[in-house]
Design a protein around this motif. Structure first.
Motif, PDB file in Angstrom:
ATOM      1  N   ARG A  46       0.882 -83.342  -4.091  1.00 46.86           N
ATOM      2  CA  ARG A  46       1.285 -82.286  -5.038  1.00 46.86           C
ATOM      3  C   ARG A  46       2.621 -81.680  -4.682  1.00 46.86           C
ATOM      4  N   THR A  47       2.855 -81.562  -3.388  1.00 39.04           N
ATOM      5  CA  THR A  47       4.144 -81.007  -2.965  1.00 39.04           C
ATOM      6  C   THR A  47       5.262 -81.954  -3.398  1.00 39.04           C
ATOM      7  N   ALA A  48       5.040 -83.272  -3.153  1.00 44.99           N
ATOM      8  CA  ALA A  48       6.062 -84.271  -3.515  1.00 44.99           C
ATOM      9  C   ALA A  48       6.282 -84.308  -5.024  1.00 44.99           C
ATOM     10  N   GLU A  49       5.216 -84.078  -5.790  1.00 43.59           N
ATOM     11  CA  GLU A  49       5.338 -84.113  -7.258  1.00 43.59           C
ATOM     12  C   GLU A  49       5.921 -82.824  -7.831  1.00 43.59           C
ATOM     13  N   GLY A  50       6.197 -81.861  -6.966  1.00 35.98           N
ATOM     14  CA  GLY A  50       6.810 -80.601  -7.421  1.00 35.98           C
ATOM     15  C   GLY A  50       5.803 -79.608  -7.979  1.00 35.98           C
ATOM     16  N   GLY A  83       8.496 -73.455  -6.478  1.00 34.30           N
ATOM     17  CA  GLY A  83       8.570 -72.038  -6.833  1.00 34.30           C
ATOM     18  C   GLY A  83       8.063 -71.151  -5.709  1.00 34.30           C
ATOM     19  N   LEU A  84       7.175 -71.685  -4.862  1.00 37.31           N
ATOM     20  CA  LEU A  84       6.663 -70.884  -3.743  1.00 37.31           C
ATOM     21  C   LEU A  84       7.654 -71.045  -2.591  1.00 37.31           C
ATOM     22  N   SER A  85       8.452 -70.016  -2.357  1.00 36.88           N
ATOM     23  CA  SER A  85       9.556 -70.147  -1.406  1.00 36.88           C
ATOM     24  C   SER A  85       9.050 -70.433   0.011  1.00 36.88           C
ATOM     25  N   TRP A  86       7.830 -69.982   0.297  1.00 41.35           N
ATOM     26  CA  TRP A  86       7.289 -70.120   1.651  1.00 41.35           C
ATOM     27  C   TRP A  86       6.518 -71.431   1.842  1.00 41.35           C
ATOM     28  N   TRP A  87       6.402 -72.236   0.795  1.00 35.64           N
ATOM     29  CA  TRP A  87       5.675 -73.511   0.902  1.00 35.64           C
ATOM     30  C   TRP A  87       6.661 -74.616   1.265  1.00 35.64           C
ATOM     31  N   SER A  88       6.218 -75.649   1.985  1.00 39.04           N
ATOM     32  CA  SER A  88       7.108 -76.758   2.345  1.00 39.04           C
ATOM     33  C   SER A  88       6.251 -77.981   2.650  1.00 39.04           C
ATOM     34  N   PRO A  89       6.843 -79.185   2.623  1.00 41.84           N
ATOM     35  CA  PRO A  89       6.062 -80.372   3.001  1.00 41.84           C
ATOM     36  C   PRO A  89       5.483 -80.227   4.410  1.00 41.84           C
ATOM     37  N   ALA A  90       6.264 -79.636   5.313  1.00 45.24           N
ATOM     38  CA  ALA A  90       5.773 -79.471   6.685  1.00 45.24           C
ATOM     39  C   ALA A  90       4.544 -78.575   6.701  1.00 45.24           C
ATOM     40  N   ARG A  91       4.564 -77.539   5.870  1.00 48.89           N
ATOM     41  CA  ARG A  91       3.425 -76.623   5.835  1.00 48.89           C
ATOM     42  C   ARG A  91       2.192 -77.311   5.245  1.00 48.89           C
ATOM     43  N   LYS A 110      -4.591 -81.656 -14.402  1.00 52.02           N
ATOM     44  CA  LYS A 110      -5.667 -82.639 -14.255  1.00 52.02           C
ATOM     45  C   LYS A 110      -6.826 -81.881 -13.616  1.00 52.02           C
ATOM     46  N   PRO A 111      -8.048 -82.420 -13.658  1.00 54.84           N
ATOM     47  CA  PRO A 111      -9.144 -81.706 -12.991  1.00 54.84           C
ATOM     48  C   PRO A 111      -8.814 -81.435 -11.527  1.00 54.84           C
ATOM     49  N   GLY A 112      -8.853 -80.172 -11.123  1.00 54.10           N
ATOM     50  CA  GLY A 112      -8.596 -79.807  -9.729  1.00 54.10           C
ATOM     51  C   GLY A 112      -7.136 -79.822  -9.340  1.00 54.10           C
ATOM     52  N   VAL A 113      -6.244 -79.972 -10.299  1.00 55.02           N
ATOM     53  CA  VAL A 113      -4.803 -80.022  -9.978  1.00 55.02           C
ATOM     54  C   VAL A 113      -4.059 -78.970 -10.796  1.00 55.02           C
ATOM     55  N   LEU A 114      -3.383 -78.087 -10.086  1.00 49.59           N
ATOM     56  CA  LEU A 114      -2.683 -76.986 -10.740  1.00 49.59           C
ATOM     57  C   LEU A 114      -1.171 -77.139 -10.591  1.00 49.59           C
ATOM     58  N   ASP A 115      -0.455 -76.934 -11.688  1.00 54.49           N
ATOM     59  CA  ASP A 115       1.005 -76.894 -11.625  1.00 54.49           C
ATOM     60  C   ASP A 115       1.402 -75.430 -11.465  1.00 54.49           C
ATOM     61  N   ASN A 116       1.808 -75.121 -10.232  1.00 55.61           N
ATOM     62  CA  ASN A 116       2.140 -73.739  -9.890  1.00 55.61           C
ATOM     63  C   ASN A 116       3.113 -73.103 -10.882  1.00 55.61           C
ATOM     64  N   ARG A 117       4.096 -73.876 -11.351  1.00 55.78           N
ATOM     65  CA  ARG A 117       5.141 -73.309 -12.210  1.00 55.78           C
ATOM     66  C   ARG A 117       4.646 -72.977 -13.604  1.00 55.78           C
ATOM     67  N   ARG A 118       3.398 -73.330 -13.887  1.00 54.79           N
ATOM     68  CA  ARG A 118       2.853 -72.949 -15.189  1.00 54.79           C
ATOM     69  C   ARG A 118       1.800 -71.855 -15.057  1.00 54.79           C
ATOM     70  N   CYS A 119       1.445 -71.500 -13.837  1.00 55.24           N
ATOM     71  CA  CYS A 119       0.316 -70.577 -13.659  1.00 55.24           C
ATOM     72  C   CYS A 119       0.771 -69.118 -13.766  1.00 55.24           C
ATOM     73  N   ILE A 120       0.091 -68.351 -14.597  1.00 52.41           N
ATOM     74  CA  ILE A 120       0.415 -66.932 -14.794  1.00 52.41           C
ATOM     75  C   ILE A 120       0.325 -66.176 -13.470  1.00 52.41           C
ATOM     76  N   SER A 121      -0.613 -66.605 -12.648  1.00 51.94           N
ATOM     77  CA  SER A 121      -0.776 -65.954 -11.346  1.00 51.94           C
ATOM     78  C   SER A 121       0.510 -66.104 -10.521  1.00 51.94           C
ATOM     79  N   PHE A 122       1.084 -67.292 -10.547  1.00 55.76           N
ATOM     80  CA  PHE A 122       2.347 -67.497  -9.824  1.00 55.76           C
ATOM     81  C   PHE A 122       3.440 -66.597 -10.390  1.00 55.76           C
ATOM     82  N   TRP A 123       3.624 -66.616 -11.710  1.00 55.65           N
ATOM     83  CA  TRP A 123       4.755 -65.885 -12.279  1.00 55.65           C
ATOM     84  C   TRP A 123       4.618 -64.381 -12.070  1.00 55.65           C
TER      85      TRP A 123
END
Ligand code: B12
Ligand code: SF4
Ligand code: SF4
Length: 390
Positions: free
Chosen positions: A37-41, A45-53, A209-222
């Motif tokens: 999911r990280t690789a797919e973007g 938007g989450l500045s504190w998230w990273s592949p390493a994390r 998709k089932p169980g897959v959230l796109d952070n950039r579309r989630c109201i909670s994120f924005w």
């Protein structure tokens, strides 16, 4: 009684509604899901998230090489009774002033503090016996939901939340990683089956998709995580949410009839804030009154500028022209972020008074982005009505 059983009994006594144990080996499937999911973007938007994390968060031994077990814990949080909010005894709303919505998990004292406090006696039990132990709540580098699922607390729903049998998803998660070798539990053999209600109800299509959230579309994120301007195409989808979003949980049948949470567990959250506050009143908050009202709650995370930005959007979506004076006053707020989103809302409301406020703002506004928002809002209002000939 074994140490595992003693810890579980103590956790229940402390108000945790579910507790389970899993080994400290890496959460392999979750690591792969998080990395993909990280690789797919999908976490962009989450500045504190990273592949390493993403990788590190799947390994409980990362920060504690001698770890042998993870105790996964779920704690109930206060829930607003949507039907009772601001209602008269007859069930009718007491007023029709526009109100916003705050996600139910944020209505009490900040849950990070509550859960950290409540895990202290468990840490003491382990440390008194010579074991190392460390608590994780949300912002630690551990995948809370994956650990909880492997420890048998519940299953991962199509809305990505952990669903706890009997308690539903209105729970918050914590883990204790410890060097003690505890008796592990097995994951539950449960799933959502054919249900896909959460995916259909999401207004932004964030559950891709089932169980897959796109952070950039989630109201909670924005509304919670994002700092700065909310894109114009997202704003209408946010509805009246001003902090977080519960739609994919409200629809969930597993949440329909949860067991009543333990009153003592809920008391740890202190008094609840208003779940459906008056939007215009929130626009009048200054730094001091914002602090006094929200310092103890998770809402503090947005700071005043983020919350009032969200309030502006919600007023634009509720679109009640009686809000024009309050929004026009917000056009002289000290924060450009608030002025710009208030301008957008005025454009949605339209009418002569909104146009007048926006026209004045265009003339005095020094910030280029806010001025552009005012100009776009003026266009949205349309041309002034031509007085009809008598
Ligand atoms: C980043 C984050 C967010 C982001 C992104 C959420 C996301 N889904 O990734 C945003 C800001 C959007 C967010 C929103 C919310 N969050 Co949040 N968030 C987190 C945080 C910090 C990290 C989550 C993470 O690692 N995501 C990365 C992805 C890869 O992991 P994942 O979503 O857990 O994915 C798992 C499953 O989907 C599963 N999976 C994979 N494939 C498949 C396929 C199928 C079919 C299924 C069923 C499952 C499945 O495997 C994945 C790995 O375990 C956690 C705390 C933590 N440290 O874990 C809290 C956490 C997940 N959030 C929490 C809460 C309460 C919320 C909100 C409900 C708040 C609100 N009301 O607004 C919303 C819910 C939105 C939603 N539908 O998810 C709680 C969840 C409690 C619970 N019962 O599950 C957590 C655990 C915090 C806590 N300690 O209590 N959050
Ligand atoms: S929290 Fe709201 S926006 Fe995010 S996935 Fe759930 S319904 Fe969609
Ligand atoms: S609404 Fe249905 S599909 Fe979504 S999490 Fe709940 S049970 Fe699963």
């Amino acid at each position: 009684m074994s140490l595992t059983d003693a810890l579980k009994a103590q956790a229940r006594a402390l108000g945790f509604c579910a507790v389970g144990v899993t080994g400290a080996e890496p959460l392999v499937e979750a690591e792969s899901a998080a990395a993909t999911r990280t690789a797919e973007g999908l976490l962009d938007g989450l500045s504190w998230w990273s592949p390493a994390r993403a990788h590190a968060s799947a390994d409980p031994r990362r920060a504690m090489p001698d770890a042998r077990s993870v105790i996964a814990l779920a704690y109930p949080h206060p829930r607003a009774d949507a039907s009772a909010e601001a209602s008269s005894p007859s069930g009718e709303r007491q007023d029709r002033d526009p109100r916003g919505r705050i996600a139910t998990y944020a209505l009490g004292r900040d849950y990070h503090e509550v859960l950290l406090e409540r895990t202290q006696p468990l840490l003491a039990m382990l440390r008194d016996r010579g074991y190392t132990a460390k608590t994780y709540v949300d912002h630690g580098w551990l995948l809370d939901r994956a650990a909880a699922a492997r420890a048998g607390l519940g299953w991962l729903g199509k809305n990505t939340n952990l669903l706890v049998p009997g308690a539903g998803s209105y729970v918050l998660l914590a883990e204790i990683v410890t060097s003690a070798a505890l008796q592990p539990d097995q994951p539950l053999k449960k799933s959502c089956g054919e249900c896909d209600a959460c995916m259909r109800v999401c207004p932004t299509g964030a559950l891709v998709k089932p169980g897959v959230l796109d952070n950039r579309r989630c109201i909670s994120f924005w509304t919670i995580e994002h700092r700065g301007v909310i894109p114009r195409e997202i704003r209408p989808l946010i509805g009246d949410w001003i902090f977080g979003c519960d739609l994919c949980q409200e629809i969930c049948p597993v949440n329909a009839r949860p067991a009543a949470p333990d009153a003592d567990a809920l008391s740890a959250f202190g008094p609840m804030i208003e779940p459906r506050p008056h939007l215009e009143e929130l626009l009048t908050l200054d730094d001091e009154t914002f602090r006094a009202r929200f310092r103890q709650s998770a809402v503090w995370r947005t700071r005043r500028s983020g919350l009032l930005r969200n309030v502006g959007i919600a007023l634009g979506n509720v679109a009640d022209r009686r809000s024009v004076p309050a929004l026009s006053r917000a056009l002289i707020d000290t924060e450009p972020l608030i002025r710009g989103h208030a301008a957008w809302a005025l454009g949605r409301l339209g009418g002569a008074a909104a146009r007048e406020g926006l026209a004045l703002a265009v003339r005095r506004e020094a910030d280029p982005w806010v001025r552009e928002e005012c100009e776009l809002a003026l266009q949205e209002c349309g041309p002034p009505a031509v007085p009809s000939a008598v």
